[in-house]
Design a protein around this motif. Structure first.
Motif, short mmCIF file in Angstrom:
data_model
loop_
_atom_site.label_atom_id
_atom_site.label_comp_id
_atom_site.label_asym_id
_atom_site.label_seq_id
_atom_site.Cartn_x
_atom_site.Cartn_y
_atom_site.Cartn_z
N PRO A 5 3.25 -24.81 5.97
CA PRO A 5 1.75 -24.51 6.47
C PRO A 5 0.95 -23.28 6.90
O PRO A 5 -0.06 -22.89 6.53
N GLY A 8 1.09 -20.89 4.07
CA GLY A 8 0.53 -21.50 3.15
C GLY A 8 -1.21 -20.79 3.38
O GLY A 8 -1.11 -20.45 2.34
N LEU A 9 -1.08 -21.15 4.36
CA LEU A 9 -2.49 -21.23 5.10
C LEU A 9 -3.00 -19.17 5.17
O LEU A 9 -3.71 -19.09 5.16
N GLY A 12 -3.42 -18.39 1.30
CA GLY A 12 -3.50 -18.80 0.81
C GLY A 12 -5.49 -17.99 1.10
O GLY A 12 -5.76 -16.91 0.18
N ALA A 13 -5.26 -17.17 2.51
CA ALA A 13 -6.61 -16.27 2.80
C ALA A 13 -6.31 -14.99 2.94
O ALA A 13 -7.44 -14.44 1.88
N GLY A 16 -7.35 -15.04 -0.96
CA GLY A 16 -8.32 -15.05 -1.45
C GLY A 16 -9.05 -13.80 -0.99
O GLY A 16 -10.60 -13.05 -2.15
N PHE A 54 0.72 -41.41 6.75
CA PHE A 54 -0.26 -40.03 5.85
C PHE A 54 1.06 -39.76 4.37
O PHE A 54 1.75 -40.83 4.27
N ILE A 60 -3.71 -34.56 -0.85
CA ILE A 60 -4.28 -33.21 -1.77
C ILE A 60 -5.30 -34.05 -3.22
O ILE A 60 -5.63 -33.24 -2.77
N MET B 2 9.98 -35.44 6.13
CA MET B 2 8.48 -34.36 7.27
C MET B 2 8.66 -33.39 6.20
O MET B 2 7.25 -32.89 5.79
N LYS B 5 4.90 -33.85 3.93
CA LYS B 5 4.15 -33.72 4.61
C LYS B 5 4.05 -32.29 4.42
O LYS B 5 2.79 -31.97 4.14
N GLN B 6 5.36 -31.80 4.81
CA GLN B 6 5.46 -30.11 4.66
C GLN B 6 4.04 -29.12 3.90
O GLN B 6 2.81 -28.87 3.59
N ILE B 7 5.18 -29.59 2.34
CA ILE B 7 4.73 -29.27 1.48
C ILE B 7 2.62 -29.91 1.39
O ILE B 7 1.96 -28.19 0.85
N ALA B 8 2.71 -30.80 1.43
CA ALA B 8 1.27 -31.44 1.14
C ALA B 8 0.65 -30.27 2.05
O ALA B 8 -0.45 -29.93 1.37
N LEU B 9 0.53 -30.24 3.18
CA LEU B 9 -0.25 -29.87 4.12
C LEU B 9 0.02 -28.19 3.80
O LEU B 9 -1.41 -27.70 3.61
N THR B 10 1.43 -27.66 3.44
CA THR B 10 1.25 -26.49 2.92
C THR B 10 0.32 -26.09 1.49
O THR B 10 -0.83 -25.56 1.66
N ILE B 11 -0.18 -26.67 0.60
CA ILE B 11 -0.66 -26.60 -0.66
C ILE B 11 -2.06 -26.65 0.23
O ILE B 11 -3.29 -26.01 -0.64
N ILE B 12 -2.63 -27.81 0.60
CA ILE B 12 -4.18 -27.77 0.67
C ILE B 12 -4.21 -26.87 2.09
O ILE B 12 -5.63 -25.91 2.00
N LEU B 13 -4.21 -26.37 2.60
CA LEU B 13 -4.00 -25.08 3.80
C LEU B 13 -4.18 -23.86 2.99
O LEU B 13 -4.66 -22.89 3.23
N PHE B 14 -3.08 -23.69 1.47
CA PHE B 14 -3.34 -22.25 0.69
C PHE B 14 -4.82 -22.73 0.82
O PHE B 14 -5.47 -21.60 0.02
N PHE B 15 -5.44 -23.72 -0.36
CA PHE B 15 -6.02 -23.45 -1.25
C PHE B 15 -7.78 -22.96 0.53
O PHE B 15 -8.69 -22.64 -0.07
N PHE B 16 -7.22 -23.38 1.42
CA PHE B 16 -8.60 -23.46 2.30
C PHE B 16 -8.18 -21.84 2.76
O PHE B 16 -9.69 -21.99 2.81
N GLY B 17 -7.88 -21.44 2.49
CA GLY B 17 -7.73 -20.13 2.68
C GLY B 17 -8.52 -19.50 1.95
O GLY B 17 -9.00 -18.21 2.88
N ILE B 18 -7.54 -19.80 0.87
CA ILE B 18 -8.94 -19.03 -0.29
C ILE B 18 -10.48 -19.12 -0.03
O ILE B 18 -11.09 -18.07 -0.37
#
Lengths: 121, 226
Positions: A5, A8-9, A12-13, A16, A54, A60, B2, B5-18
Motif C-alpha cells: 500500500p 502504491g501511495l 501515485g504521488a 501525480g 474489511f 474501492i 491478506m 486487502k493489500q491490493i485494495a488498499l494499494t489501489i486506493i492509496l495510489f489514486f489518493f497519491g495522485i
C-alpha cells in the motif's frame, strides 16, 4: 503487510507530481472536498481491516463514489447558494478524527495488550 | 485474504497519491496567483515594479542618447543622405508634390446631381478619416492647402483656382475595402446624399494613379520653432 500500500501511495504521488495536472482554479474547492472524502475512506478502510470487517470491493467503490459525490454535492451546493461544502468538510473532518482515534486505540490495544473498551479516551 | 486487502488498499492509496499531489500543485499555483494576493502586498509589488520600470526607462533614454551620439559621430554621409532622402520622399507623399499610385477607390458623381461644395468636402473628410493616403478630385490633387468654393449664382464649383465641372470623380488611394466601408457607413455621407437624390458610384480599383500638385506652395512667414 503495509509495504505494498505505501508503494502504491508513493507511486501515485510521484505520478501525480510528474503528470503535473493543473486543476482549474474554480474547481480546486471541490477537489479539496473530494480529497477529504478520499482520506475518510482510507482511514475507514484501515479501521475495518483492524475490525475484521474489511471488504476490498466495498473499499474501492466507496473510495471513488465518496469522492465523486462529495465533490458533486459541494458543486451543487455552490450552484444553489447552500454551503454544502462546509457541511462536507465538517462531516468528513469529524469522521476522519474519529476513525484515527479508533485506529490508534486498536493499535495500542494490539501492541500493549491493553484491555480496551469502546470509548474514545 | 491478506493479499486482497493489500491490493485494495494499494489501489486506493495510489489514486489518493495522485489526488494529493495534484491538489497540492493546483493549490500552490492558485495561492501564488496574483488574483489571490493581499492588497497591501500587491500595492508594494506594484510600487517596486514601477520604480524598477522608471530605472529601466531612464536607462533606455540614456542608451538611446548614446546611440544617437555614436550615429552622429560615426555615421557615414551615405546614411545621412539615405535618411534625408527617405524623409523627403515621405514629405513629398504627404504634401502631394509627387504623383503616386496604388490601390484605392474611385467615387463618381454624375452631372445631374444637385451637389454642393460641402458635399465634396464631407466626402473628402470621410475618406481621410477612413485612412486615405492621397486624394484627388477630377485629377487635381487634394493637399493641406486645398479649398473649395461655389458661386451663389451659377453654382459653379471651384477647387483652388480651377473650375470643377461634372462629372465629379474623386479618387482615393488606400485600402480599398476600408475606404469603401468607411464612406458607406450607415447614416454616413453616402446615406445623407441619397436623401437629395445623389447616388455616387463607388468602384474599388487595384491600382489608381494620382497626379502631383501643379505648384509647390512657398512659405515666407512661417518659421520653425526649435
Amino acid at each position: 503487510m503495509w509495504f505494498l500500500p505505501f508503494l502504491g501511495l508513493f507511486a501515485g504521488a510521484a505520478l501525480g507530481y510528474l503528470l503535473n495536472i493543473e486543476i482549474p482554479a474554480h474547481l480546486v474547492k471541490y477537489f479539496s472536498v473530494a480529497f477529504l472524502a478520499a482520506l475518510d475512506t482510507i482511514f475507514g478502510g484501515i479501521k475495518s481491516i483492524q475490525n475484521g470487517s474489511f471488504e476490498g470491493i466495498l473499499l474501492i467503490t466507496g473510495f471513488f463514489t465518496n469522492m465523486l459525490v462529495a465533490g458533486f454535492f459541494a458543486y451543487i451546493g455552490d450552484s444553489i447558494g447552500v454551503d454544502l461544502y462546509l457541511a462536507a468538510v465538517f462531516a468528513f473532518g469529524v469522521r476522519i478524527f474519529s476513525n484515527i482515534s479508533q485506529i490508534r486505540h486498536n493499535i495500542i490495544a494490539k501492541y500493549f495488550k491493553i484491555n480496551r473498551d469502546d470509548n474514545d479516551e | 485474504m491478506m493479499n486482497k486487502k493489500q491490493i485494495a488498499l494499494t489501489i486506493i492509496l495510489f489514486f489518493f497519491g495522485i489526488l494529493t499531489t495534484t491538489q497540492y500543485r493546483s493549490h500552490v499555483s492558485s495561492y501564488n496567483d496574483l488574483e489571490n494576493q493581499e492588497q497591501e502586498y500587491l500595492a508594494t509589488m506594484a510600487r517596486e515594479l514601477t520604480t524598477k520600470k522608471r530605472l529601466i526607462d531612464s536607462e533606455i533614454t540614456e542608451l538611446e542618447r548614446r546611440l544617437y551620439e555614436l550615429n552622429n559621430s560615426n555615421s557615414s554621409n551615405k546614411i545621412i543622405v539615405e535618411n534625408l532622402t527617405a524623409e523627403i520622399n515621405n514629405l513629398q507623399k504627404i504634401n502631394g508634390t509627387v504623383a503616386v499610385k496604388g490601390p484605392g477607390i474611385i467615387l463618381t458623381i454624375d452631372g445631374n446631381s444637385p451637389v454642393i461644395y460641402t458635399d465634396l468636402v464631407k466626402i473628402i473628410n470621410e475618406l481621410w478619416n477612413s485612412g486615405a493616403e492621397a486624394i484627388s478630385v477630377n485629377d487635381k490633387r487634394v493637399t493641406s492647402k486645398t479649398y473649395f468654393y461655389q458661386s451663389d449664382e451659377t453654382y459653379q464649383m471651384t477647387m483652388n483656382t480651377n473650375l470643377l465641372d461634372p462629372p465629379y470623380s474623386i479618387k482615393a488611394l488606400g485600402n480599398p475595402q476600408v475606404l469603401k466601408t468607411g464612406i458607406e457607413l450607415p447614416g454616413g455621407i453616402i446615406d445623407n446624399l441619397k436623401l437629395y437624390g445623389i447616388h455616387p458610384e463607388i468602384i474599388t480599383i487595384p491600382e489608381i494613379a494620382l497626379p502631383g500638385v501643379d505648384s509647390i506652395p512657398s512659405y515666407s512667414y512661417a518659421k520653425e520653432i526649435s
